[in-house]
Design a protein around this motif. Structure first.
Motif, short mmCIF file in Angstrom:
data_model
loop_
_atom_site.label_atom_id
_atom_site.label_comp_id
_atom_site.label_asym_id
_atom_site.label_seq_id
_atom_site.Cartn_x
_atom_site.Cartn_y
_atom_site.Cartn_z
N PHE A 1 1.03 -1.27 -0.18
CA PHE A 1 -0.06 -0.06 -0.01
C PHE A 1 0.89 1.29 -0.03
CE2 PHE A 1 -2.05 3.22 2.22
CZ PHE A 1 -3.03 3.74 1.52
N TRP A 2 1.95 1.01 0.85
CA TRP A 2 2.76 2.53 1.10
C TRP A 2 3.38 2.75 -0.42
CZ3 TRP A 2 7.03 4.72 0.24
CH2 TRP A 2 7.62 5.96 1.05
N LEU A 3 4.09 1.67 -0.86
CA LEU A 3 4.64 1.75 -2.23
C LEU A 3 3.83 2.28 -3.35
CD1 LEU A 3 7.22 -1.24 -2.12
CD2 LEU A 3 7.91 1.46 -2.15
N SER A 4 2.72 1.87 -3.52
CA SER A 4 1.68 1.90 -4.58
C SER A 4 1.10 3.24 -4.52
CB SER A 4 0.69 0.84 -4.66
OG SER A 4 1.06 -0.15 -4.54
N THR A 5 0.94 3.77 -3.24
CA THR A 5 0.03 5.24 -3.07
C THR A 5 0.88 6.47 -2.60
OG1 THR A 5 -0.61 4.30 -0.71
CG2 THR A 5 -1.82 3.74 -2.83
N HIS A 6 2.19 6.24 -2.29
CA HIS A 6 2.94 7.24 -1.51
C HIS A 6 2.55 8.63 -2.22
CE1 HIS A 6 6.47 9.31 0.21
NE2 HIS A 6 5.66 9.40 0.87
N THR A 7 2.95 8.54 -3.58
CA THR A 7 2.85 9.82 -4.37
C THR A 7 1.93 10.04 -5.42
OG1 THR A 7 4.35 11.63 -5.27
CG2 THR A 7 5.00 9.30 -5.52
N LEU A 8 1.59 11.12 -6.09
CA LEU A 8 1.21 11.31 -7.09
C LEU A 8 1.58 12.61 -7.86
CD1 LEU A 8 -2.68 12.29 -6.84
CD2 LEU A 8 -0.76 13.36 -5.57
N SER A 9 1.51 12.30 -9.26
CA SER A 9 1.97 13.53 -9.98
C SER A 9 1.11 14.24 -10.71
CB SER A 9 3.14 12.82 -10.92
OG SER A 9 3.31 13.67 -12.10
N PRO A 10 0.81 15.50 -10.62
CA PRO A 10 -0.34 16.25 -11.14
C PRO A 10 -0.24 16.32 -12.73
CG PRO A 10 0.93 17.57 -10.03
CD PRO A 10 1.71 16.34 -9.81
N TRP A 11 1.18 15.99 -13.11
CA TRP A 11 1.39 16.21 -14.65
C TRP A 11 0.71 15.34 -15.79
CZ3 TRP A 11 2.50 20.40 -13.06
CH2 TRP A 11 3.71 20.71 -12.15
N GLY A 12 0.13 14.27 -15.11
CA GLY A 12 -0.81 13.11 -16.08
C GLY A 12 -2.11 13.63 -16.12
N LEU A 13 -2.48 14.79 -15.35
CA LEU A 13 -3.87 15.19 -15.10
C LEU A 13 -4.60 15.80 -16.54
CD1 LEU A 13 -4.26 16.81 -11.61
CD2 LEU A 13 -5.15 14.35 -12.58
N PRO A 14 -3.53 16.64 -17.27
CA PRO A 14 -4.34 17.06 -18.45
C PRO A 14 -4.46 15.79 -19.46
CG PRO A 14 -2.16 18.18 -17.86
CD PRO A 14 -2.42 17.31 -17.02
N ASP A 15 -3.65 14.87 -19.67
CA ASP A 15 -4.07 13.59 -20.53
C ASP A 15 -5.50 13.09 -19.86
OD1 ASP A 15 -2.36 13.29 -22.36
OD2 ASP A 15 -0.85 12.16 -21.43
N LEU A 16 -5.55 12.98 -18.36
CA LEU A 16 -6.87 12.59 -18.15
C LEU A 16 -7.87 13.46 -18.57
CD1 LEU A 16 -6.38 11.66 -14.44
CD2 LEU A 16 -7.78 10.30 -15.86
N PHE A 17 -7.83 14.80 -18.59
CA PHE A 17 -8.79 15.53 -18.96
C PHE A 17 -9.31 15.34 -20.55
CE2 PHE A 17 -9.50 19.64 -20.79
CZ PHE A 17 -10.90 20.04 -20.23
N PHE A 18 -8.03 15.32 -21.26
CA PHE A 18 -8.38 15.34 -22.63
C PHE A 18 -9.09 14.08 -23.17
CE2 PHE A 18 -4.87 18.75 -23.17
CZ PHE A 18 -5.70 19.64 -23.59
N GLY A 19 -8.56 12.89 -22.61
CA GLY A 19 -9.08 11.68 -22.72
C GLY A 19 -10.88 11.73 -22.41
N ILE A 20 -11.13 12.34 -21.21
CA ILE A 20 -12.36 12.40 -20.99
C ILE A 20 -13.32 13.18 -21.88
CG2 ILE A 20 -14.28 13.10 -19.37
CD1 ILE A 20 -11.76 12.13 -17.22
N VAL A 21 -12.61 14.41 -22.20
CA VAL A 21 -13.35 15.20 -23.42
C VAL A 21 -13.38 14.41 -24.46
CG1 VAL A 21 -12.74 17.29 -25.08
CG2 VAL A 21 -12.18 17.42 -22.32
N MET A 22 -12.50 13.51 -25.10
CA MET A 22 -12.55 12.84 -26.24
C MET A 22 -13.65 11.97 -26.27
SD MET A 22 -9.69 10.84 -28.62
CE MET A 22 -8.39 11.65 -27.99
N ILE A 23 -13.54 11.14 -25.19
CA ILE A 23 -14.81 10.22 -25.02
C ILE A 23 -16.26 10.98 -25.06
CG2 ILE A 23 -15.76 8.47 -23.35
CD1 ILE A 23 -13.01 8.14 -22.40
#
Lengths: 260, 262
Positions: free
Chosen positions: A108-130
């Protein structure tokens, strides 16, 4: 469970605060995502430009697949890549010891310890495309919900595979590239599975389950998936997730730390 | 002049030895370049209908050549240089009577030879699986291919090393390279031979460096028609432009540099 959620909030708040020091990067990340979006559309249009269609997938339907692919890319860049590439570093530098000593599940620690907001634009554009493709195809709102189910299973499968590959660094130490190989193979998810020759389809369904990541959720959204595939996706996700937990415990037995 | 060759030889052997230390890692790097093989599948399937002017076999050969060409133009100098600047490890290198660029250039150069055996094995494996695709490039095509990939590697290295110079001013020069990489990905011919691109797009991108990194050498190898003279000139021109820019930024950057020990 509540304890884990509280820890998660702390982890992510710290990670976000640290990353926001580099705000100019956000512009780069957004530009990159936009470039990626345009490039992906261009690549897809090369097929459709001459009147060719992937059998049974109209342009808008293929866009749904591409949208799901982009969303997955964003998800992987935000949640998976920053954490799981760190396992290698912890093993290499011997800092895994500190994590194993913590009164918290180390996976759990290793898998969740951090996150990088730099992937968020991709998430956003993907959802817009769908959303765009879905509107063009006049999909009902419940169609999106229906596809969320296999998509969630796909995410779990992807996470588990990635984590297991990261865990092999206990033996091989320097394996940043294993995950690059996985990423390279996942690129196959850009197109629906019928676009590939039979041998490829077999490989990407049963060896590296790319089909479960994009094609099957897209089919669910378009209302033509068979229940069998969704059940298959759920079994795969469950199986891989349990395998990853077991594999981590197994790998830890071979871990000889750098300091002891 | 003699000391130049001696230095070149020593550096090359040292970096070659260093690269072979991580053979397993190299194999994985080679494998992570599977994108051309994935696209090969889609295009071969698409070409069955014969609407694209190229047959399935043409696509198979093209993407195989693209895979090989890509093996030669893999460059990672921006990540290394960025780390050196941020961690101050550039400082001791500046004391050496040799431009630090040579360390990077030679390490990339030596890595090509360490990587090549794996790439050849993969190509051999491909031909075993798909013997119909075997072809023998013409001698002139092969020689031109060798020239083109060497130039492509030099050009890409100098372009990325120029991006790396921005590490003097920003901590994440690699973000610029990542944007640049997208252009490479979609315009170099990695996703499809340029013949498939709309004419308008081709007219524009033939003046950019990108198609000369993959499409140009790959086309030479499989014998697709290309304008050899124009291609070589465009490559040389871009290499020159980036070289001048690079040296200028290097000098400006050194004035700005305040890493550990400097």
């Amino acid at each position: 469970m509540r304890r884990h959620l509280r820890i998660l909030r702390l982890f992510w708040a710290t990670a976000l605060a640290a990353e926001l020091e580099y705000r100019a990067n956000f512009i780069f990340a957004a530009l990159s995502s936009l470039g990626n979006l345009i490039g992906s559309l261009f690549a897809l249009s090369l097929f459709y430009r001459n009147g060719y269609t992937f059998s049974g997938w109209s342009w808008q339907e293929a866009l749904v697949v591409l949208g799901i692919f982009t969303t997955l890319q964003g998800f992987a860049d935000t949640f998976l890549a920053p954490n799981l590439s760190r396992i290698v570093k912890h093993v290499q530098q011997g800092t895994l010891d500190f994590i194993l000593l913590k009164p918290l599940n180390s996976q759990f620690w290793l898998s969740t310890h951090t996150l990088s907001p730099w992937g968020l634009p991709d998430l956003f554009f993907g959802i817009v495309m769908i959303g765009y493709a879905g509107t063009q195809l006049s999909l009902a709102p419940q169609a999106y919900l229906l596809s969320a189910v296999p998509l969630l299973f796909g995410l779990i499968s992807l996470y588990s595979l990635w984590f297991m590959l990261g865990a092999t660094s206990i033996w091989f130490v320097k394996i940043y590239n294993v995950t690059e190989v996985l990423r390279g193979l996942l690129e196959a998810g850009r197109f629906p599975m019928v676009a590939y020759p039979t041998a490829y389809r077999f490989f990407f369904t049963f060896v590296i389950p790319v089909a479960f990541l994009t094609t099957i959720p897209a089919e669910a959204m378009l209302g033509r998936s068979e229940a069998g595939w969704i059940i298959g996706a759920s079994l795969l996700a469950l199986g891989l997730f349990l395998a990853s937990a077991w594999f981590w415990q197994f790998a830890l037995r071979f871990y000889t730390s750098a300091s002891s | 002049m003699r000391s130049f060759w001696r230095r070149a030889r020593v550096l090359s052997t040292v970096y070659y030895a260093y690269m072979t230390e991580y053979r397993a890692e190299l194999l994985l790097w080679v494998l992570s370049g599977v994108l051309p093989f994935i696209l090969m599948g889609v295009w071969m399937e698409a070409a069955q209908g014969g609407r694209f002017g190229l047959g399935p076999l043409d696509f198979a050969r093209y993407f195989l050549a693209a895979f090989v060409a890509r093996q030669f133009s893999v460059v990672w100098v921006v990540w290394e240089f960025e780390r050196e600047v941020v961690e101050g490890r550039l400082s001791p290198r500046l004391l050496q009577p040799m431009d630090p660029a040579w360390h990077h250039f030679v390490s990339h150069f030596a890595e090509r030879f360490a990587r090549l055996p794996f790439a050849i094995i993969l190509v051999g494996f491909f031909f075993v699986l798909y013997p119909q695709a075997i072809w023998l490039p013409s001698l002139s095509g092969f020689l031109l291919f060798c020239l083109a990939v060497s130039l492509a590697f030099t050009m890409r290295f100098i372009m990325q090393y120029t991006m790396a110079m921005f590490a003097f001013w920003t901590e994440r020069a690699s973000a610029i390279e990542e944007f640049w990489f997208l252009m490479y990905l979609f315009l170099s011919g990695l996703i499809a031979p340029l013949e498939i691109f709309p004419q308008a797009v081709r007219n524009v991108i033939q003046w950019t460096p990108f198609p000369y990194l993959i499409n140009f050498p790959a086309s030479l190898l499989v014998g697709l028609p290309v304008n050899v003279g124009q291609g070589l000139l465009v490559m040389l021109a871009w290499t020159g432009v980036f070289f001048v820019l690079n040296r200028w930024l290097w000098r400006q950057g050194l004035k700005h540099y305040s890493g550990m020990g400097a």
